[in-house]
Design an enzyme around this catalytic site. Structure first.
Site, short mmCIF file in Angstrom:
data_model
loop_
_atom_site.label_atom_id
_atom_site.label_comp_id
_atom_site.label_asym_id
_atom_site.label_seq_id
_atom_site.Cartn_x
_atom_site.Cartn_y
_atom_site.Cartn_z
N ASN A 104 0.86 -1.28 -0.05
CA ASN A 104 -0.08 0.06 -0.02
C ASN A 104 0.87 1.32 0.10
O ASN A 104 2.06 1.06 0.43
CB ASN A 104 -0.88 -0.07 1.21
CG ASN A 104 -1.77 1.16 1.01
OD1 ASN A 104 -2.63 1.55 0.17
ND2 ASN A 104 -2.01 1.93 2.29
N HIS A 106 0.53 5.28 1.46
CA HIS A 106 -0.11 6.06 2.53
C HIS A 106 0.49 7.44 2.53
O HIS A 106 1.50 7.54 2.62
CB HIS A 106 -0.37 5.62 3.49
CG HIS A 106 -1.33 5.99 4.67
ND1 HIS A 106 -2.54 5.98 4.57
CD2 HIS A 106 -1.07 6.96 5.70
CE1 HIS A 106 -3.00 6.90 5.70
NE2 HIS A 106 -1.90 7.54 6.41
N ASP A 142 -2.89 0.66 7.91
CA ASP A 142 -1.69 1.53 7.82
C ASP A 142 -0.60 1.21 8.67
O ASP A 142 0.19 2.21 9.29
CB ASP A 142 -2.05 3.02 7.94
CG ASP A 142 -3.16 3.25 6.84
OD1 ASP A 142 -2.95 2.70 5.45
OD2 ASP A 142 -3.98 4.14 6.83
C1 GRF Z 1 -2.81 8.44 -2.64
O1 GRF Z 1 -2.21 9.85 -2.12
C2 GRF Z 1 -2.48 7.46 -1.82
O2 GRF Z 1 -1.31 7.82 -0.97
C3 GRF Z 1 -3.64 7.28 -0.91
O3 GRF Z 1 -4.66 7.71 -1.88
C4 GRF Z 1 -4.32 8.56 -2.92
C5 GRF Z 1 -4.84 7.95 -4.26
O4 GRF Z 1 -4.73 8.95 -5.23
N1 GRF Z 1 -3.66 6.06 -0.54
P1 GRF Z 1 -4.70 8.42 -6.81
O5 GRF Z 1 -6.09 7.57 -6.91
O6 GRF Z 1 -3.89 7.25 -7.02
O7 GRF Z 1 -4.77 9.64 -7.62
#
Ligand code: GRF
Length: 186
Positions: A104, A106, A142
């Site tokens: 993931n 985050h 997370d």
């Molecule tokens: C990213 O900032 C990621 O860290 C978080 O959600 C956001 C997703 O953005 N988990 P996108 O859909 O990839 O534009």
């Protein structure tokens, strides 16, 4: 043979786009979205990648939803399952099925600010830097082992929106780099 990868999204899919554009030695066998309106679905389609929507609102429980995910994804035998803005908690059963293969990204410098509204929380706390973390997914949200982290300074003029722009720009380099490193170990 290229690694087989499944990518999960819920929204805009800018991280998905960065991964698709990076020329990584992987075959994206499926992009999964829980949200039928996720902009990332069009990005996948434009790249010729198969998509699948499983709308969580049609399921009575988290367990039933995740079981349907497993029924679809396990037969694909992915080497990696990459969460790229997937805005749902996964059950212990799902996490266990892909232990050590589930990644993931985050938008905070974990262990600070797990969960939502990370930019607002960092601003409210007067943090001097914000950033993003790539980590293995474990059952606690997370909180899995950190694979990489990158930060950017907070300026006095920053807002939630400017922090989001800065961190997402950083993510679009960070995530492909870390996934590339993982793929090289396959
Ligand atoms: C990213 O900032 C990621 O860290 C978080 O959600 C956001 C997703 O953005 N988990 P996108 O859909 O990839 O534009």
């Amino acid at each position: 043979m290229n690694a087989k990868v499944v990518i999960f999204i819920s929204g805009e899919g800018s991280n998905l786009q960065a991964l698709l554009d990076a020329g990584l030695p992987m075959e994206v066998v499926l992009v999964v979205s829980n949200n039928p309106d996720a902009g990332g679905l069009q990005r996948a389609e434009r790249a010729g990648v198969p998509t699948w929507v499983l709308d969580h609102r049609l399921f009575a429980s988290r367990e039933e939803y995740d079981q349907s995910l497993l029924d679809k994804i396990l037969p694909l035998q992915p080497d990696w399952v990459i969460l790229a803005g997937f805005m749902r908690r996964l059950t212990a059963g799902f996490v266990a099925a892909f232990a050590d293969k589930l990644i993931n990204i985050h938008p905070s410098l974990l262990p600070k600010y797990p969960g939502l509204n990370t930019y607002a929380r960092a601003l409210a706390a007067g943090d001097k830097e914000v950033g993003s973390t790539v980590h293995l997914v474990t059952q606690e949200v997370d909180a899995g082992p950190i694979l990489a982290q990158q930060s950017v300074p907070v300026e006095p003029s920053d807002t939630v929106e400017t922090l989001k722009q800065k961190v997402q720009a950083l993510e679009h380099r960070l995530y492909p780099r870390v996934i590339g490193e993982l793929l090289s170990k396959n």
